[in-house]
Design an enzyme around this catalytic site. Structure first.
Site, mmCIF file in Angstrom:
data_model
loop_
_atom_site.group_PDB
_atom_site.id
_atom_site.type_symbol
_atom_site.label_atom_id
_atom_site.label_comp_id
_atom_site.label_asym_id
_atom_site.label_seq_id
_atom_site.Cartn_x
_atom_site.Cartn_y
_atom_site.Cartn_z
ATOM 1 N N TYR A 1 22.963 6.431 44.362
ATOM 2 C CA TYR A 1 22.530 6.208 45.749
ATOM 3 C C TYR A 1 23.586 5.413 46.530
ATOM 4 O O TYR A 1 23.860 5.706 47.690
ATOM 5 C CB TYR A 1 21.186 5.479 45.784
ATOM 6 N N ARG B 1 28.298 8.808 52.996
ATOM 7 C CA ARG B 1 27.603 9.069 54.262
ATOM 8 C C ARG B 1 28.197 8.211 55.381
ATOM 9 O O ARG B 1 28.454 8.712 56.477
ATOM 10 C CB ARG B 1 26.115 8.798 54.108
ATOM 11 N N TYR C 1 21.256 -4.802 55.715
ATOM 12 C CA TYR C 1 20.869 -5.246 54.376
ATOM 13 C C TYR C 1 21.982 -6.096 53.773
ATOM 14 O O TYR C 1 23.172 -5.780 53.924
ATOM 15 C CB TYR C 1 20.627 -4.041 53.459
ATOM 16 N N ARG D 1 14.670 2.818 61.593
ATOM 17 C CA ARG D 1 13.338 2.944 60.968
ATOM 18 C C ARG D 1 12.551 4.113 61.540
ATOM 19 O O ARG D 1 11.707 4.691 60.856
ATOM 20 C CB ARG D 1 12.553 1.654 61.140
ATOM 21 N N GLU E 1 7.257 6.265 48.683
ATOM 22 C CA GLU E 1 7.864 6.193 50.023
ATOM 23 C C GLU E 1 7.193 7.267 50.863
ATOM 24 O O GLU E 1 6.791 8.313 50.341
ATOM 25 C CB GLU E 1 9.376 6.426 49.910
#
Ligand code: 3EB
Length: 328
Positions: free
Chosen positions: A152, A159, A211, A224, A321
């Site tokens: 990830y 990305r 983060y 979000r 999730e």
């Protein structure tokens, strides 16, 4: 002196999304379909650019997610990206073989560069450029590798390198979930529109792009949620994260409730009671499917659609999730 007649800008209509209980071929036979998304392992027997088969097993009900177009649908391919559009919305999808690309980070960079190229190339009928609103990412074995070597985290790095965004506009809404099919193929699909939306953050949560270092060297690049100009809410993958910390490690029931609290905050970004609401819940353990479905239905009795999918969450301690669309 009379001014030239100018048409007032046409308001962006909502995107109509349904969960259809129909065969994929029948869905795609309808030329008024902008996109069809179904779920499961195995190749699709279609090369229709409007289709993507997400490599996650549905647990229980397995509808086809249908994005309905207005008017004529145009389709095409731009490099490795396939796309379809009507006069308002653009669907696109790209699948990159990780072995060919050289790993999950290289695959992500290549996918996002290809998407960026498409978005810079496409024009809607009124001449408007495409504004990306929402992205979905699926990659195999998302939690393999330790610490910063986790797949990830490699995906996030690629990305971030590949994503091209208009200056100062922030990130689109997104989902990133682990497939469990052993095929090292990164799948990315998304939605763009001829008008941009507004990025929504959740005051209960630290914005993902902020983060702290402990979650990896490259923070995830997503908002979000996205509120579209048609007042629809495109809800990113939402989990039991408060502040930046995962809550209730290993406790699925408590994580679902925390996730629903987070969703409740996001729902407030559009008028109360907006319908319909269509959700997808991703569960790490297939044995949790029924309990997760029941817990979501209990808190959201008016929910129009819910699909449960078997997928890994990008933090190992997270067991569930949820993402979706509300309003329209
Ligand atoms: C979280 O809140 C859970 O990397 O695109 C949710 C949605 C998550 C999107 C992404 C990750 C992503 O951090 C993980």
């Amino acid at each position: 002196m009379s001014a030239l007649p100018v048409d007032p800008p046409r308001a962006l209509p909502p995107l109509r999304v349904t969960y259809a209980h129909a065969a994929l071929d029948d869905v795609l036979a309808d030329r008024g379909v902008l996109a069809a998304i179904d779920f499961g392992h195995g190749d699709a027997a279609t090369r229709d650019p409007r289709h993507v088969r997400v490599a996650l097993q549905p647990l229980g009900d397995a509808p086809v997610e249908v994005w309905h177009a207005r008017g004529e649908v145009h389709t095409g391919r731009e490099g490795e990206v396939r796309w379809s559009r009507d006069d308002d919305y653009l669907f696109f999808a790209v699948e990159i073989d990780e072995h060919e690309a050289g790993g999950p980070d290289a695959a992500a960079e290549r996918a996002y560069r290809a998407i960026g190229h498409l978005l810079a190339t496409v024009r809607f009928a009124d001449g408007s450029p495409a504004h990306v609103l929402r992205l979905w990412n699926y990659l195999d074995a998302i939690n393999d590798g330790d610490g910063d070597d986790e797949r990830y985290r490699h995906f996030c790095a690629g990305r971030a390198r590949g994503i091209a965004l208009p200056e100062g506009r922030g990130f689109p809404a997104a989902t990133a979930i682990g497939a469990i099919d052993g095929r090292r193929v990164l799948q990315v699909y998304g939605l763009a529109a001829r008008a941009d939306g507004e990025r929504i953050e959740n005051p209960r949560q630290v914005s993902a792009w902020r983060y702290p270092r402990e979650y990896g060297p490259t923070p995830p690049t997503f908002a979000r949620a996205m509120r579209t100009p048609a007042a629809q809410l495109l809800i990113s993958g939402t989990a039991a994260v408060v502040g930046h910390a995962s809550q209730h490690a290993g406790d699925t029931a408590a994580q679902v409730e925390e996730t629903l609290d987070n969703l409740g905050v996001l729902f407030a970004a559009i008028p109360a009671g907006s319908t319909p609401t269509l959700l997808k819940a991703y569960v790490r353990d297939a044995a949790d499917a029924d309990a997760v479905r029941a817990a979501i239905r209990a808190r959201l009795p008016g929910l129009e659609g819910l699909v449960i999918l078997h997928g890994d969450i990008c933090r190992r301690e997270l067991r569930v999730e949820v993402d979706g669309i509300r309003g329209g």
